[in-house]
Write a protein that holds these residues in place. Structure first.
Motif, PDB file in Angstrom:
ATOM      1  N   ALA A 104      -6.996  41.642  33.695  1.00 27.55           N
ATOM      2  CA  ALA A 104      -8.054  40.958  34.437  1.00 27.55           C
ATOM      3  C   ALA A 104      -8.793  39.958  33.561  1.00 27.55           C
ATOM      4  CB  ALA A 104      -9.038  41.988  35.004  1.00 27.55           C
ATOM      5  N   LEU A 105      -9.104  40.356  32.329  1.00 23.59           N
ATOM      6  CA  LEU A 105      -9.811  39.449  31.421  1.00 23.59           C
ATOM      7  C   LEU A 105      -8.947  38.257  31.049  1.00 23.59           C
ATOM      8  CD1 LEU A 105     -11.505  42.079  29.063  1.00 23.59           C
ATOM      9  CD2 LEU A 105     -12.607  40.720  30.855  1.00 23.59           C
ATOM     10  N   GLU A 106      -7.671  38.514  30.776  1.00 24.20           N
ATOM     11  CA  GLU A 106      -6.773  37.425  30.385  1.00 24.20           C
ATOM     12  C   GLU A 106      -6.598  36.422  31.521  1.00 24.20           C
ATOM     13  OE1 GLU A 106      -2.956  37.212  27.426  1.00 24.20           O
ATOM     14  OE2 GLU A 106      -3.164  38.951  28.737  1.00 24.20           O
ATOM     15  N   ALA A 107      -6.645  36.926  32.757  1.00 25.75           N
ATOM     16  CA  ALA A 107      -6.498  36.041  33.915  1.00 25.75           C
ATOM     17  C   ALA A 107      -7.796  35.323  34.264  1.00 25.75           C
ATOM     18  CB  ALA A 107      -6.018  36.851  35.116  1.00 25.75           C
TER      19      ALA A 107
ATOM     20  N   ALA B 241      -0.923  48.281  38.656  1.00 22.08           N
ATOM     21  CA  ALA B 241      -2.357  47.960  38.701  1.00 22.08           C
ATOM     22  C   ALA B 241      -2.668  46.743  37.847  1.00 22.08           C
ATOM     23  CB  ALA B 241      -3.174  49.165  38.236  1.00 22.08           C
ATOM     24  N   ALA B 242      -2.031  46.637  36.684  1.00 25.63           N
ATOM     25  CA  ALA B 242      -2.255  45.473  35.822  1.00 25.63           C
ATOM     26  C   ALA B 242      -1.774  44.197  36.495  1.00 25.63           C
ATOM     27  CB  ALA B 242      -1.547  45.674  34.482  1.00 25.63           C
ATOM     28  N   ARG B 243      -0.676  44.283  37.229  1.00 23.40           N
ATOM     29  CA  ARG B 243      -0.174  43.099  37.946  1.00 23.40           C
ATOM     30  C   ARG B 243      -1.163  42.657  39.011  1.00 23.40           C
ATOM     31  NH1 ARG B 243       5.490  45.249  39.792  1.00 23.40           N
ATOM     32  NH2 ARG B 243       5.559  43.282  40.975  1.00 23.40           N
ATOM     33  N   LEU B 244      -1.747  43.630  39.722  1.00 22.98           N
ATOM     34  CA  LEU B 244      -2.747  43.276  40.732  1.00 22.98           C
ATOM     35  C   LEU B 244      -4.002  42.702  40.096  1.00 22.98           C
ATOM     36  CD1 LEU B 244      -2.810  46.046  43.492  1.00 22.98           C
ATOM     37  CD2 LEU B 244      -1.668  43.828  43.498  1.00 22.98           C
ATOM     38  N   ALA B 245      -4.374  43.212  38.920  1.00 24.42           N
ATOM     39  CA  ALA B 245      -5.586  42.742  38.247  1.00 24.42           C
ATOM     40  C   ALA B 245      -5.497  41.274  37.866  1.00 24.42           C
ATOM     41  CB  ALA B 245      -5.849  43.583  37.000  1.00 24.42           C
TER      42      ALA B 245
ATOM     43  N   GLY C 202     -20.541  37.273  29.590  1.00 25.09           N
ATOM     44  CA  GLY C 202     -20.838  37.407  31.010  1.00 25.09           C
ATOM     45  C   GLY C 202     -19.651  37.758  31.878  1.00 25.09           C
ATOM     46  N   GLN C 203     -18.456  37.880  31.301  1.00 26.33           N
ATOM     47  CA  GLN C 203     -17.270  38.157  32.125  1.00 26.33           C
ATOM     48  C   GLN C 203     -17.211  39.620  32.566  1.00 26.33           C
ATOM     49  OE1 GLN C 203     -13.531  37.095  30.283  1.00 26.33           O
ATOM     50  NE2 GLN C 203     -12.368  37.335  32.174  1.00 26.33           N
TER      51      GLN C 203
ATOM     52  N   VAL D 173     -10.408  44.371  23.800  1.00 28.14           N
ATOM     53  CA  VAL D 173     -11.145  43.986  24.997  1.00 28.14           C
ATOM     54  C   VAL D 173     -12.224  42.963  24.662  1.00 28.14           C
ATOM     55  CG1 VAL D 173     -12.614  44.817  26.876  1.00 28.14           C
ATOM     56  CG2 VAL D 173     -10.678  46.208  26.092  1.00 28.14           C
ATOM     57  N   THR D 174     -13.010  43.242  23.631  1.00 27.91           N
ATOM     58  CA  THR D 174     -14.111  42.333  23.293  1.00 27.91           C
ATOM     59  C   THR D 174     -13.593  40.966  22.851  1.00 27.91           C
ATOM     60  OG1 THR D 174     -14.205  43.178  21.020  1.00 27.91           O
ATOM     61  CG2 THR D 174     -15.611  44.250  22.650  1.00 27.91           C
ATOM     62  N   GLY D 175     -12.402  40.936  22.263  1.00 25.66           N
ATOM     63  CA  GLY D 175     -11.834  39.661  21.834  1.00 25.66           C
ATOM     64  C   GLY D 175     -11.390  38.785  22.989  1.00 25.66           C
ATOM     65  N   LEU D 176     -11.059  39.406  24.128  1.00 26.57           N
ATOM     66  CA  LEU D 176     -10.620  38.645  25.301  1.00 26.57           C
ATOM     67  C   LEU D 176     -11.777  38.225  26.190  1.00 26.57           C
ATOM     68  CD1 LEU D 176      -7.410  40.381  26.760  1.00 26.57           C
ATOM     69  CD2 LEU D 176      -7.614  38.043  25.896  1.00 26.57           C
TER      70      LEU D 176
END
Length: 435
Positions: free
Chosen positions: A140-143, A113-117, A169-170, A162-165
């Motif tokens: 997803a956020l990193e991408a 799932a992470a790869r698809l994200a 608005g993302q 999470v908040t750091g990445l």
């Protein structure tokens, strides 16, 4: 703890009223066979000119449905988290597709799932249940994808990871309560917000005393009066753990201190949450209890999707009630506030212990009131053993994973679902991970 408003509208993003980009928006749906995922598929199929699903991911428990979704949506890739089910998925896809039709790419394993994200798309809808959604959220956020977030657990256990990445608005929240806050907050500036009011249906046991809750059965807990959801979320709604998680989520998403986030019981579930501003005015977002509306908003933001779900029927009389939360009968919300204030790995411990205790309750091994009681004990022991991290101490993914493993092991011990061999195996795994 200082938190900036994470998902308030970013002036660099297109604003409501601007024309959508040419062609359908490409979307990846994670957890496609679950409650959120199936409703997201429905939204997409009713709006073919607006959305195109490029990939689907699911746990692998309903391969026939996953294959049917893949065929109807003509996706490029399909993923299952259970590596051993790849061949079965291929067979299910072959049965769903016509002769000569090319099958989508198949990914299998815990990282699928992470790869698809991280694949090429505009928006990733994370509809996975539980903290296993953390890795896809981070991917997803990193991408740089827009994250339509229904998997609250990933934000709660990941916290600053999470908040750091996330860029402003993302993240567009999909939980009905946080979608409501997201919309109502557009009515003023962050500095003008006095408090957030998160509504709760009260679940099937609203009005019962703690003594009356002690004999609640599995069947009673799974009979939610308003929403149709999976078993874990339904039980979380009955204990109000779900509402406690939403308080932590609201704090992380909007940067409002815990003492300015309230929970109020609203049995009709039409008003999904409210924002009170400094001048005394309150803005509420209201709609019938139908998750397709916040899902469509998450997929389509900053545009609304016409006719995503029915509106309120104003030709009928309505009575909407609002009552204070009984924290003595339902101590999960004050416990969550404390956990959220502690920060660090405490939210991960809270969530992991709860997941294990819900499983134990559904298996008939733990009484209903034992769910939150056991979670509270696991959290207390964690804090007593580990203490609280000094302000500014960075949180790492290994920290979160180890805290979760410890919490799950201890919760299983307390609930009577872990034997000596399982406990020893968990210890070995933890030691190997440390090494």
């Amino acid at each position: 703890m200082t938190v900036s408003p994470l998902c308030l509208a970013d002036p660099r993003l297109p604003q409501p009223g601007q024309a959508p980009p040419e062609g359908p928006r490409e979307v990846v749906i994670l957890g496609s066979t679950g409650s959120i995922g199936t409703q997201a598929v429905d939204v997409v199929l009713r709006n073919p000119g607006r959305f195109r699903v490029t990939a689907l991911a699911a746990g692998g428990g309903n391969l026939a449905l996953l294959a049917e979704q893949a065929h109807r949506l003509r996706v490029r890739a399909v993923a299952v988290s259970r590596a051993g089910r790849a061949d079965e998925l291929r067979e299910a896809l072959a049965a769903a597709y016509g002769p000569g039709e090319p099958l989508p790419e198949i990914l299998a394993g815990p990282d699928a799932a992470a790869r698809l994200a991280a694949t090429e798309c505009h928006t990733v809808l994370n509809g996975i249940t539980g903290s296993i959604g953390l890795a896809p959220t981070l991917a997803a956020l990193e991408a740089g994808r827009v994250l339509a977030l229904a998997n609250k657990e990933s934000l709660i256990v990941g916290g600053p990871l999470v908040t750091g990445l996330a860029k402003p608005g993302q993240i567009v929240p999909v939980d009905s309560e946080h979608s409501a806050l997201f919309q109502a907050l557009l009515g003023g500036t962050h500095a003008e917000v006095s408090r957030l009011v998160v509504t709760a249906s009260g679940g099937p046991f609203r009005g019962r005393s703690r003594e009356e809750l002690a004999t609640v059965t599995r069947e009673e807990a799974l009979a939610h009066p308003t929403w149709a959801m999976g078993p874990v979320i339904t039980v979380n709604s009955a204990t109000l753990v779900n509402k406690g998680l939403e308080v932590i989520e609201a704090h992380l998403l909007y940067g409002i201190p815990f003492d300015r986030i309230e929970v109020v019981v609203h049995p009709q579930s039409y008003v999904h949450s409210m924002v009170e501003f400094s001048d005394g005015s309150t803005l509420a977002q209201a709609s019938p209890p139908d998750m397709r509306m916040p899902i469509a908003l998450g997929l389509g933001w900053p545009e609304r999707v016409p006719d995503a779900a029915p509106g309120v029927d104003w030709t009928r009389a309505h009575t909407w009630e609002f009552t204070p939360l009984d924290t003595e009968a339902f101590p999960s919300v004050p416990l969550a506030r404390r956990v959220g204030s502690l920060g660090g790995t405490a939210p991960a411990v809270f969530n992991a212990a709860n997941e294990e205790c819900v499983d134990a309750f559904l298996a008939g091994l733990l009484p209903f009131t034992g769910i939150v009681d056991t979670v509270a004990r696991v959290v207390r022991e964690h804090v007593e053993e580990r203490g609280t991290a000094p302000e500014g101490t960075p949180l790492t993914l290994p920290d979160v994973l180890e805290a979760e493993r410890r919490a799950r092991r201890r919760a299983r011990e307390l609930a009577g679902t872990a034997g000596p061999e399982e406990a020893a195996a968990a210890d070995r795994t933890m030691q190997e991970t440390r090494a």
